[in-house]
Design a protein around this motif. Structure first.
Motif, PDB file in Angstrom:
ATOM      1  N   GLY A  66      -6.615 -12.407 -73.206  1.00 50.87           N
ATOM      2  CA  GLY A  66      -5.182 -12.623 -73.343  1.00 50.87           C
ATOM      3  C   GLY A  66      -4.592 -12.103 -74.634  1.00 50.87           C
ATOM      4  O   GLY A  66      -3.390 -12.258 -74.877  1.00 50.87           O
ATOM      5  N   LYS A  67      -5.392 -11.479 -75.497  1.00 48.73           N
ATOM      6  CA  LYS A  67      -4.909 -10.943 -76.760  1.00 48.73           C
ATOM      7  C   LYS A  67      -5.049  -9.431 -76.767  1.00 48.73           C
ATOM      8  O   LYS A  67      -5.969  -8.878 -76.161  1.00 48.73           O
ATOM      9  N   PRO A  68      -4.143  -8.720 -77.451  1.00 46.05           N
ATOM     10  CA  PRO A  68      -4.254  -7.259 -77.516  1.00 46.05           C
ATOM     11  C   PRO A  68      -5.441  -6.843 -78.386  1.00 46.05           C
ATOM     12  O   PRO A  68      -5.872  -7.584 -79.271  1.00 46.05           O
ATOM     13  N   LEU A  69      -5.941  -5.654 -78.106  1.00 43.49           N
ATOM     14  CA  LEU A  69      -7.044  -5.131 -78.910  1.00 43.49           C
ATOM     15  C   LEU A  69      -6.584  -4.937 -80.353  1.00 43.49           C
ATOM     16  O   LEU A  69      -5.491  -4.423 -80.608  1.00 43.49           O
ATOM     17  N   PRO A  70      -7.382  -5.337 -81.326  1.00 49.28           N
ATOM     18  CA  PRO A  70      -6.988  -5.144 -82.728  1.00 49.28           C
ATOM     19  C   PRO A  70      -7.021  -3.664 -83.103  1.00 49.28           C
ATOM     20  O   PRO A  70      -7.916  -2.919 -82.708  1.00 49.28           O
ATOM     21  N   ALA A  71      -6.029  -3.228 -83.866  1.00 45.35           N
ATOM     22  CA  ALA A  71      -5.947  -1.832 -84.292  1.00 45.35           C
ATOM     23  C   ALA A  71      -6.914  -1.564 -85.435  1.00 45.35           C
ATOM     24  O   ALA A  71      -7.407  -2.489 -86.091  1.00 45.35           O
ATOM     25  N   LEU A  72      -7.179  -0.270 -85.667  1.00 49.88           N
ATOM     26  CA  LEU A  72      -8.035   0.102 -86.794  1.00 49.88           C
ATOM     27  C   LEU A  72      -7.459  -0.402 -88.114  1.00 49.88           C
ATOM     28  O   LEU A  72      -8.196  -0.812 -89.011  1.00 49.88           O
ATOM     29  N   LEU A  73      -6.134  -0.378 -88.229  1.00 51.18           N
ATOM     30  CA  LEU A  73      -5.482  -0.869 -89.446  1.00 51.18           C
ATOM     31  C   LEU A  73      -4.294  -1.742 -89.054  1.00 51.18           C
ATOM     32  O   LEU A  73      -3.262  -1.242 -88.612  1.00 51.18           O
ATOM     33  N   PRO A  74      -4.398  -3.058 -89.189  1.00 49.80           N
ATOM     34  CA  PRO A  74      -3.252  -3.928 -88.912  1.00 49.80           C
ATOM     35  C   PRO A  74      -2.118  -3.661 -89.904  1.00 49.80           C
ATOM     36  O   PRO A  74      -2.357  -3.342 -91.075  1.00 49.80           O
ATOM     37  N   TRP A  75      -0.873  -3.809 -89.427  1.00 52.06           N
ATOM     38  CA  TRP A  75       0.263  -3.533 -90.307  1.00 52.06           C
ATOM     39  C   TRP A  75       0.291  -4.480 -91.504  1.00 52.06           C
ATOM     40  O   TRP A  75       0.673  -4.083 -92.611  1.00 52.06           O
ATOM     41  N   LYS A  76      -0.110  -5.728 -91.306  1.00 52.43           N
ATOM     42  CA  LYS A  76      -0.140  -6.671 -92.419  1.00 52.43           C
ATOM     43  C   LYS A  76      -1.068  -6.190 -93.530  1.00 52.43           C
ATOM     44  O   LYS A  76      -0.781  -6.341 -94.717  1.00 52.43           O
ATOM     45  N   ALA A  77      -2.190  -5.608 -93.114  1.00 52.12           N
ATOM     46  CA  ALA A  77      -3.115  -5.066 -94.115  1.00 52.12           C
ATOM     47  C   ALA A  77      -2.498  -3.883 -94.835  1.00 52.12           C
ATOM     48  O   ALA A  77      -2.664  -3.714 -96.047  1.00 52.12           O
ATOM     49  N   ALA A  78      -1.772  -3.027 -94.103  1.00 49.03           N
ATOM     50  CA  ALA A  78      -1.119  -1.869 -94.726  1.00 49.03           C
ATOM     51  C   ALA A  78      -0.059  -2.322 -95.715  1.00 49.03           C
ATOM     52  O   ALA A  78       0.073  -1.759 -96.812  1.00 49.03           O
ATOM     53  N   GLU A  79       0.707  -3.353 -95.343  1.00 50.94           N
ATOM     54  CA  GLU A  79       1.727  -3.878 -96.258  1.00 50.94           C
ATOM     55  C   GLU A  79       1.102  -4.344 -97.572  1.00 50.94           C
ATOM     56  O   GLU A  79       1.674  -4.153 -98.649  1.00 50.94           O
ATOM     57  N   LYS A  80      -0.064  -4.927 -97.467  1.00 52.62           N
ATOM     58  CA  LYS A  80      -0.713  -5.492 -98.646  1.00 52.62           C
ATOM     59  C   LYS A  80      -1.436  -4.437 -99.473  1.00 52.62           C
ATOM     60  O   LYS A  80      -1.433  -4.488-100.707  1.00 52.62           O
ATOM     61  N   MET A  81      -2.057  -3.461 -98.823  1.00 52.59           N
ATOM     62  CA  MET A  81      -2.962  -2.538 -99.515  1.00 52.59           C
ATOM     63  C   MET A  81      -2.289  -1.253 -99.986  1.00 52.59           C
ATOM     64  O   MET A  81      -2.749  -0.644-100.955  1.00 52.59           O
ATOM     65  N   VAL A  82      -1.244  -0.793 -99.318  1.00 52.48           N
ATOM     66  CA  VAL A  82      -0.605   0.470 -99.702  1.00 52.48           C
ATOM     67  C   VAL A  82       0.316   0.227-100.891  1.00 52.48           C
ATOM     68  O   VAL A  82       1.190  -0.644-100.835  1.00 52.48           O
ATOM     69  N   PRO A  83       0.151   0.954-102.000  1.00 50.28           N
ATOM     70  CA  PRO A  83       1.034   0.806-103.163  1.00 50.28           C
ATOM     71  C   PRO A  83       2.373   1.498-102.913  1.00 50.28           C
ATOM     72  O   PRO A  83       2.596   2.639-103.320  1.00 50.28           O
ATOM     73  N   TRP A  84       3.284   0.808-102.245  1.00 46.65           N
ATOM     74  CA  TRP A  84       4.542   1.426-101.829  1.00 46.65           C
ATOM     75  C   TRP A  84       5.384   1.885-103.010  1.00 46.65           C
ATOM     76  O   TRP A  84       6.168   2.839-102.884  1.00 46.65           O
ATOM     77  N   GLY A  85       5.281   1.219-104.142  1.00 44.25           N
ATOM     78  CA  GLY A  85       6.078   1.607-105.296  1.00 44.25           C
ATOM     79  C   GLY A  85       5.793   3.017-105.770  1.00 44.25           C
ATOM     80  O   GLY A  85       6.657   3.666-106.371  1.00 44.25           O
ATOM     81  N   VAL A  86       4.591   3.508-105.497  1.00 44.33           N
ATOM     82  CA  VAL A  86       4.247   4.856-105.940  1.00 44.33           C
ATOM     83  C   VAL A  86       5.064   5.895-105.181  1.00 44.33           C
ATOM     84  O   VAL A  86       5.356   6.983-105.701  1.00 44.33           O
ATOM     85  N   VAL A  87       5.457   5.598-103.943  1.00 48.75           N
ATOM     86  CA  VAL A  87       6.301   6.522-103.181  1.00 48.75           C
ATOM     87  C   VAL A  87       7.653   6.678-103.869  1.00 48.75           C
ATOM     88  O   VAL A  87       8.200   7.780-103.958  1.00 48.75           O
ATOM     89  N   LEU A  88       8.186   5.567-104.384  1.00 54.67           N
ATOM     90  CA  LEU A  88       9.434   5.638-105.139  1.00 54.67           C
ATOM     91  C   LEU A  88       9.247   6.434-106.427  1.00 54.67           C
ATOM     92  O   LEU A  88      10.138   7.180-106.847  1.00 54.67           O
TER      93      LEU A  88
END
Length: 558
Positions: A361-383
């Motif tokens: 009843g649950k979807p297959l987990p992706a290789l990279l969950p979006w929550k993990a990307a939000e936490k691990m990607v240094p978004w400020g560096v893009v700015l």
């Protein structure tokens, strides 16, 4: 004064950042009030941002947003024209590399690679640093130096974690041995004078102080090691980018400018992939070795991490090997288009096969969950990257970069190699606070005309100045690899300035030395090609009606 009251000095320190943010634009205001021109307006904005970046009065990423405010305020550019520079093809490529790096970190692939590196080079810092630098340098020749840095930094973090854990284990073992020796020593004293309680109390206090000193020393040494490895990766990526034709943006820009210059005269540019590497690969390799030596001198003054007994080294190796084996076997596995395509696929493809997924009843987990990307990607560096592009746009539109280039003709009476040295230093300094791609684009036509005027090969000034745009070691905003490393928190701006200042100077000297030696042998830098000489002569004849007589191989008017 009560104990809760603050002294004026402490109060100033507390509001230091506010004072810098408020006073810097005010102090620099006479620059645009008394000196007219768009160039001055752009310089005003750039100096403000440089002060904020260096002092970190504002977060680095927040300072990168200032062009959206400053350029419209001084009447230089509309906000919509500035804002569009923050997301472009290069930014998307950069973001794709960061997302892929986050996926590597999420699945502990970087840890597996890190442990393999440690097993091969050992845990001695200088060889560990070299083991990190060489693959970074080599990979940056062929793929984006930004993506290379974004992949190598998580590996370095995992390596540092293993070293830290092994050091803590070693410290615990030493403490146990000290306790045993202490107990034996106290018992001996007790048998002599019977004062066991006093001796135990004195030794407990002394032992606690000794442990605190050891912990503080170990933490300081470990932080220096973190800084050394982080900067080593960033600087290796910067150096690797210049070694091959496709290594970084300014290389391609320079080749295009050279081809245009020769094709205008129905000639073929001597720059090919092979000739580029003949000239640039030795320069890049020499600088990487010097970076390795300099970072050892600057940061690796570590007794704890540099001096290991065979037993300690064996224990570290055994811990690393055990953790690698605990990971088990692997069971799962330029432009912006492929980078973003691969990044998006990480959110689509499942991390487990459907027939092995047990949760109904649950979807297959992706290789990279979006929550993990939000936490691990240094978004400020893009700015941060976008801020550099915005500054480049302002410099181009205001004419500041063109004005700077025109001022360089004051050096025309210097010896050619001295002038080349000065030009490379100026370009290396300018690229610390603006895009190296933009600087290269603006400088190439200026360097070509300057070389022809001085009757030397156009490549003589074009080639070194293009390469010098990659010698930006002092500030996080200078290059994307610097920004990526800075985002991990080990390195402060002062650390980068301290390490990068001398490297900027050394790199330019190596570059000019290579230009005057094997570069001259490959390209004939000091000789103006005939196709440019013929065009110069025909221009003189067309613009003068007087008789033209040859004099020592040149043309003069009579």
């Amino acid at each position: 004064m009560g104990t809760g009251a603050q002294t004026p000095k402490r109060l100033l320190l507390n509001i230091r950042n506010i004072i810098i943010v408020i006073l810097t634009p005010i102090v620099l205001l006479p620059l645009i009030l008394f000196v007219d021109g768009n160039e001055t307006k752009c310089a005003y904005c750039i100096i403000i941002m440089a002060v904020f970046w260096i002092t970190e009065a504002l977060p680095i990423a927040v300072t990168s947003l200032l062009p959206i405010i400053l350029f419209p305020m001084v009447g230089l550019l509309y906000a919509k024209h500035v804002s569009e520079k923050y997301i472009n093809d290069t930014s998307a490529l950069f973001l794709g590399g960061l997302i892929m790096a986050a996926a590597i970190e999420y699945w502990n692939i970087h840890k597996r690679l890190a442990l393999r590196v440690l097993m091969f080079v050992g845990s001695e810092p200088r060889w560990l640093m070299l083991g990190m630098m060489l693959p970074t340098w080599f990979l940056s020749m062929w793929i984006s130096n930004t993506a290379t840095t974004a992949m190598m930094i998580p590996i370095a973090n995992a390596v540092l974690s293993q070293l830290k854990e092994s050091q803590e284990t070693k410290t615990d073992d030493i403490t146990v041995l000290d306790d045993i020796e202490l107990e034996v020593d106290v018992n001996k004293k007790h048998s002599n004078n019977g004062n066991l309680a006093d001796d135990q109390e004195k030794h407990v206090v002394h032992d606690a102080e000794k442990n605190d000193d050891t912990t503080r020393t170990n933490d300081a040494e470990f932080l220096r090691l973190c800084k050394a490895l982080s900067l080593a990766i960033a600087y290796s990526a910067n150096c690797g980018g210049v070694a091959s034709l496709t290594g970084t943006g300014p290389n391609v820009i320079m080749k295009g400018a050279a081809e245009n210059a020769f094709q205008e005269r129905n000639a073929t540019s001597p720059i090919t992939f092979a000739t580029w590497m003949q000239y640039c690969l030795p320069i890049s390799a020499i600088i990487v070795v010097l970076v390795w030596i300099w970072l050892q001198i600057l940061f690796l003054r570590c007794k704890t991490y540099n001096r290991k007994s065979p037993e300690q080294a064996k224990r570290v190796s055994s811990i690393i090997r055990k953790q690698y084996e605990d990971l088990g076997p692997i069971t799962t596995v330029t432009d912006s288009t492929p980078a973003i395509l691969i990044s998006i696929s990480l959110f689509i493809f499942p991390s487990v096969l459907p027939h092995k997924f047990k949760e109904k009843g649950k979807p297959l987990p992706a290789l990279l969950p979006w929550k993990a990307a939000e936490k691990m990607v240094p978004w400020g560096v893009v700015l941060l990257l976008g801020g550099g592009f915005a500054l480049a746009k302002g410099s181009e539109e205001s004419g500041l970069s063109k004005w700077i280039g025109e001022q360089l003709t004051v050096f025309k009476d210097f010896e050619p190699w001295v002038m080349n040295l000065v030009l490379c230093f100026i370009v290396a300094a300018a690229t610390e606070v603006t895009s190296n791609t933009a600087i290269c684009t603006l400088m190439m036509p200026i360097m070509k005309e300057l070389a022809i005027t001085l009757k030397v090969n156009p490549l003589y000034f074009m080639f070194p100045t293009a390469i010098a745009t990659s010698f930006a070691f002092m500030l996080p905003v200078a290059t994307p690899p610097n920004a990526v490393v800075f985002s991990y928190g080990y390195v402060k701006v002062f650390d980068m300035v301290k390490a990068g200042f001398l490297l900027n100077i050394i790199a330019v000297f190596v570059l000019v030395f290579g230009t005057e030696t094997w570069g001259e042998a490959i390209f004939g830098f000091h000789t103006l090609p005939d196709v440019f000489r013929l065009q110069e002569n025909s221009t003189i004849i067309a613009n003068n009606t007087t008789t033209m007589l040859p004099l020592n191989g040149t043309i003069r008017c009579v």
